[in-house]
Design an enzyme around this catalytic site. Structure first.
Site, PDB file in Angstrom:
ATOM      1  N   GLU A   1      40.974   8.983 108.606  1.00  0.00           N
ATOM      2  CA  GLU A   1      40.135   7.666 108.615  1.00  0.00           C
ATOM      3  C   GLU A   1      40.865   6.775 109.000  1.00  0.00           C
ATOM      4  O   GLU A   1      40.479   5.620 109.807  1.00  0.00           O
ATOM      5  CB  GLU A   1      39.339   7.578 106.937  1.00  0.00           C
ATOM      6  CG  GLU A   1      38.362   6.313 107.273  1.00  0.00           C
ATOM      7  CD  GLU A   1      39.200   4.946 106.874  1.00  0.00           C
ATOM      8  OE1 GLU A   1      38.458   3.903 106.732  1.00  0.00           O
ATOM      9  OE2 GLU A   1      40.540   4.847 106.403  1.00  0.00           O
TER      10      GLU A   1
ATOM     11  N   SER B   1       9.534 -14.418 121.117  1.00  0.00           N
ATOM     12  CA  SER B   1       8.457 -13.809 120.458  1.00  0.00           C
ATOM     13  C   SER B   1       8.160 -12.239 120.398  1.00  0.00           C
ATOM     14  O   SER B   1       7.506 -11.827 119.331  1.00  0.00           O
ATOM     15  CB  SER B   1       7.217 -14.528 121.210  1.00  0.00           C
ATOM     16  OG  SER B   1       7.356 -14.006 122.654  1.00  0.00           O
TER      17      SER B   1
ATOM     18  N   HIS C   1      22.959   1.052 116.738  1.00  0.00           N
ATOM     19  CA  HIS C   1      21.978   0.578 115.859  1.00  0.00           C
ATOM     20  C   HIS C   1      21.692  -1.289 116.140  1.00  0.00           C
ATOM     21  O   HIS C   1      22.418  -1.813 116.426  1.00  0.00           O
ATOM     22  CB  HIS C   1      22.652   0.105 114.315  1.00  0.00           C
ATOM     23  CG  HIS C   1      21.633   0.252 113.263  1.00  0.00           C
ATOM     24  ND1 HIS C   1      20.497  -0.747 113.004  1.00  0.00           N
ATOM     25  CD2 HIS C   1      21.257   1.059 112.341  1.00  0.00           C
ATOM     26  CE1 HIS C   1      20.038  -0.570 111.891  1.00  0.00           C
ATOM     27  NE2 HIS C   1      20.247   0.635 111.472  1.00  0.00           N
TER      28      HIS C   1
END
Length: 705
Positions: A408, A594, A654
């Site tokens: 990691e 919008s 994401h």
């Protein structure tokens, strides 16, 4: 008295008062809010909570912190972890990957003054008689993982925290950068981005140091003795760490997007690792370098950049100082080498619903008592707790997977490779990933998560006693530190690959508060001796964090309906939208958002519909309808990752949040839009309004009833 203690007395006379870094949890309010009553435990919950023993947590932490476990170097420790899980009823194994890592061979750093005299840095941390692992013959040198092999000799410039804005400030001050060496203070962006930015401004090397101004109130300047004689920072402590460009993509730099196996093709890694050498040093050895710049360039007080000035008795001037030359050398050994993830499984009755819990095992030092092995000890004890529950005949509704990640520290390597190998299974079945990295480095609890987990995560806190004060719950302690705010996920730990493949995630730990003993991050002094003397004597905070993680995992794995709060995600999206509008309004241009506002409204409608469906399924005890709801809760996040990766960093998919391009750690919300606006590229921003809206609409469609 130790030699370094004498040095501390000297440095204490030089130090200015500390300014608390915003990364610290703030001091508790003097006005105490009413305590939250402890929520009674069910029978199963009591078995889990009562299985946690601070003495065995101490034993597990001792084991992990008394053998070198740099990434790819200790298969025995990986197997030991799997064996403990097996003893407690988990089906355990090791998953091996063949990854690119590099290891230190030699290094040096010296400063030649204009008069010809030379300061030679030791690049070592002091050996402490009280702390046995600091003297181990196989202790790990100070170095940067994935650093560049090379030499550099040049004048040098202090560049603050090494953000792009810091370099731009230097350019505006007409400070010469090209061909110089950068001296950068830790804090702010991920260390790899400091080195990256130095190279972008045509500098030829980078030296990184920790400043005691980032240590909160517990400093020698404030009258505290230095470790090991007291809780303040030892002046020879050095923060090791990776210099991979984490905000571009994590994982093995040579296998982007696919797992690292023996026969895997190897890609060019130059886009995510440095092209100039770097070295980390202590503040004791940074002082001569900073002092040599006093009176040259612009004084730090006039640079007008955040956290430019630290707590040392120097001017933090930019330099360069004519004739003051730094010479640095860094030699690394490249290797394609095995790493080992330990994996333990309890099969649930619903095979298409899976909960994954993870902690990494590797450390930059022999110790790693806080990072990561406070979390590792908790994971072993958690397996024991679930083993006792299994012994009663209990079986989880959803499959539980425990993971102990290797590598990691180099760049989330073990978890990224594992996710890449198992991506099809994970995206079809995983309901959530729970991450505990630094389980305990202080007494200030904190969590960051995707919004739908926040309600269950904070409610479970009310079931756990927090050791700080009598009759205080974990919820009380967390609320006092956070004002009830759950953090937004950025990057920097193993949830990253899960989040960016559309899997609900949470990260947790008890961190150093402003008045806690200094946590020596990535230093030899993150040791068992430090933890048992200062960090968590008695291991009571380990116990509380382990109880919390176990109870949260229990409910996510066992509740008939996954306990998610979808309207909480709507609230978060609207908050992020307001932040985006503020960013746009801070420019001289306009952007039509919008479509994004409409997508958020569509999501809000779907979120309310699915919660109504959940209520109906529960009230009618309709098993088939509960399954429908659970699968919607499991899958909706996948919609957010369906619009393609962010510009020039495709790993990050994401659309709602990602690590900032110039932070590496800290999150940016609606990153495709926000970063384009900040860069002044409104054509790209308009494109990402569309892509972000598409991701949100797809998530809404999954939830729609």
């Amino acid at each position: 008295m130790h030699l370094y203690s004498l040095l501390f007395l000297f440095f204490a006379t030089l130090a200015w008062g500390c300014i608390r870094d915003h990364a610290f949890h703030r001091p508790r309010s003097l006005v105490k809010r009413q305590s939250t009553p402890l929520v009674p435990l069910t029978t199963d919950e009591a078995i889990l909570a009562n299985s946690f023993d601070n003495n065995t947590l101490n034993d597990w932490n001792y084991y992990y912190t008394h053998g070198a476990h740099l990434a790819g170097t200790n298969r025995t420790m990986a197997q030991w972890t799997a064996d403990r899980w097996s003893e407690n009823g988990f089906q355990a194994r090791l998953d091996e990957y063949q990854t690119y890592l590099n290891y230190p061979v030699s290094h040096s750093l010296s400063l030649t003054y204009p008069n010809g005299s030379v300061f030679k840095a030791s690049l070592e941390e002091a050996v402490l008689a009280e702390d046995e692992t600091t003297s181990y013959p196989n202790r790990i040198p100070t170095f940067n993982g994935y650093s560049f092999t090379g030499n550099a000799t040049a004048e040098y410039v202090y560049v603050g925290r090494g953000q792009v804005a810091d370099f731009e400030a230097l350019v505006s001050l007409n400070v010469p950068l090209e061909g110089k060496i950068a001296l950068a203070k830790y804090g702010g962006p991920f260390r790899g981005l400091k080195v990256k930015n130095a190279a972008l401004y045509k500098m030829i090397g980078c030296v990184l140091f920790t400043d005691p101004g980032d240590d909160g109130n517990i400093t020698v300047a404030n009258g505290y003795a230095a470790y090991p004689d007291g809780p303040a920072r030892n002046p020879t402590s050095v923060q090791r760490g990776s210099v991979q460009f984490l905000s571009t993509y994590p994982g093995d730099p040579t296998t982007p997007g696919y797992p690292s196996k023996q026969d895997s093709p190897r890609a060019d890694k130059s886009s995510v690792v440095p092209s100039i050498p770097s070295l980390p040093i202590s503040y004791a050895e940074a002082i001569p370098l900073l002092r040599a710049l006093d009176g040259f360039g612009t004084p730090g007080s006039q640079v007008n950049r955040t956290k430019w000035v630290g707590a040392l008795n120097v001017s933090y001037s930019t330099g360069p100082a004519p004739g003051a030359m730094l010479s640095m050398s860094n030699v690394m050994r490249d290797a394609i080498t095995p790493i080992w993830d330990a994996v333990g499984i309890i099969n649930g009755t619903n095979q298409d619903e899976v909960l994954v819990l993870g902690n990494h095992r590797d450390a930059w030092i022999v110790g790693g008592a806080a990072d990561p092995n406070s979390g590792s000890a908790i994971m072993v004890e958690l397996s024991k707790a679930f083993g006792k529950l299994l012994a009663t005949g209990w079986k989880p509704r959803r499959t539980i997977v425990l993971c102990s990640w290797d590598a990691e520290e180099y760049g989330l390597v073990g978890s990224t490779e594992w996710v890449e190998e198992h991506i099809n299974w994970l995206t079809k079945s995983t309901i959530a990933y729970l991450n505990i990295d630094v389980g305990v480095s202080g007494k200030s609890p904190g969590i960051s998560s995707t919004p739908e987990i926040r309600t269950i995560a904070t409610n479970i806190m009310k079931k756990v006693v927090w050791p700080t004060m009598p009759n205080e719950t974990l919820y009380d302690a967390w609320f006092a530190e956070s004002d009830g705010e759950v953090g937004t996920l950025g990057s920097g730990s193993d949830y990253t690959s899960f989040l960016h493949n559309g899997i609900s995630s949470i990260d947790m730990g008890a961190d150093q508060g402003v008045d806690d003993p200094v946590y020596h991050y990535h230093s030899n002094y993150d040791s068992y001796h430090w933890m048992s003397t200062y960090g968590d004597p008695g291991y009571q905070y380990h116990k509380a964090m382990g109880q919390y993680l176990s109870l949260l995992a229990y409910h996510l794995a066992t509740d008939e309906v996954i306990p998610y709060d979808l309207p909480a995600y709507t609230i978060a999206l609207r908050s992020y939208y307001d932040e985006l509008l503020a960013t746009i309004n801070g420019t001289s241009k306009t952007l039509d958002t919008s479509e994004l506002a409409a997508a958020i409204s569509q999501f809000a409608t779907s979120a309310n519909e699915v919660m109504a469906l959940m209520d109906h399924a529960v009230s009618t005890n309709d098993a088939a309808l509960k399954t429908v709801v659970n699968h919607k809760f499991r899958d909706f996040q996948r919609g957010f990752t369906s619009a393609g990766g962010l510009p020039d960093r495709e790993f990050f998919k994401h659309v709602v949040n990602a690590p900032g391009i110039d932070t590496g750690y800290a999150p940016t919300t609606f990153p495709g839009i926000t970063e384009a606006v900040e860069a002044g590229n409104f054509e790209l921003a308009a494109e990402w309004v569309g892509r972000t809206s598409l991701g949100i609409r797809r998530a809404a469609d999954i939830l729609k009833t």
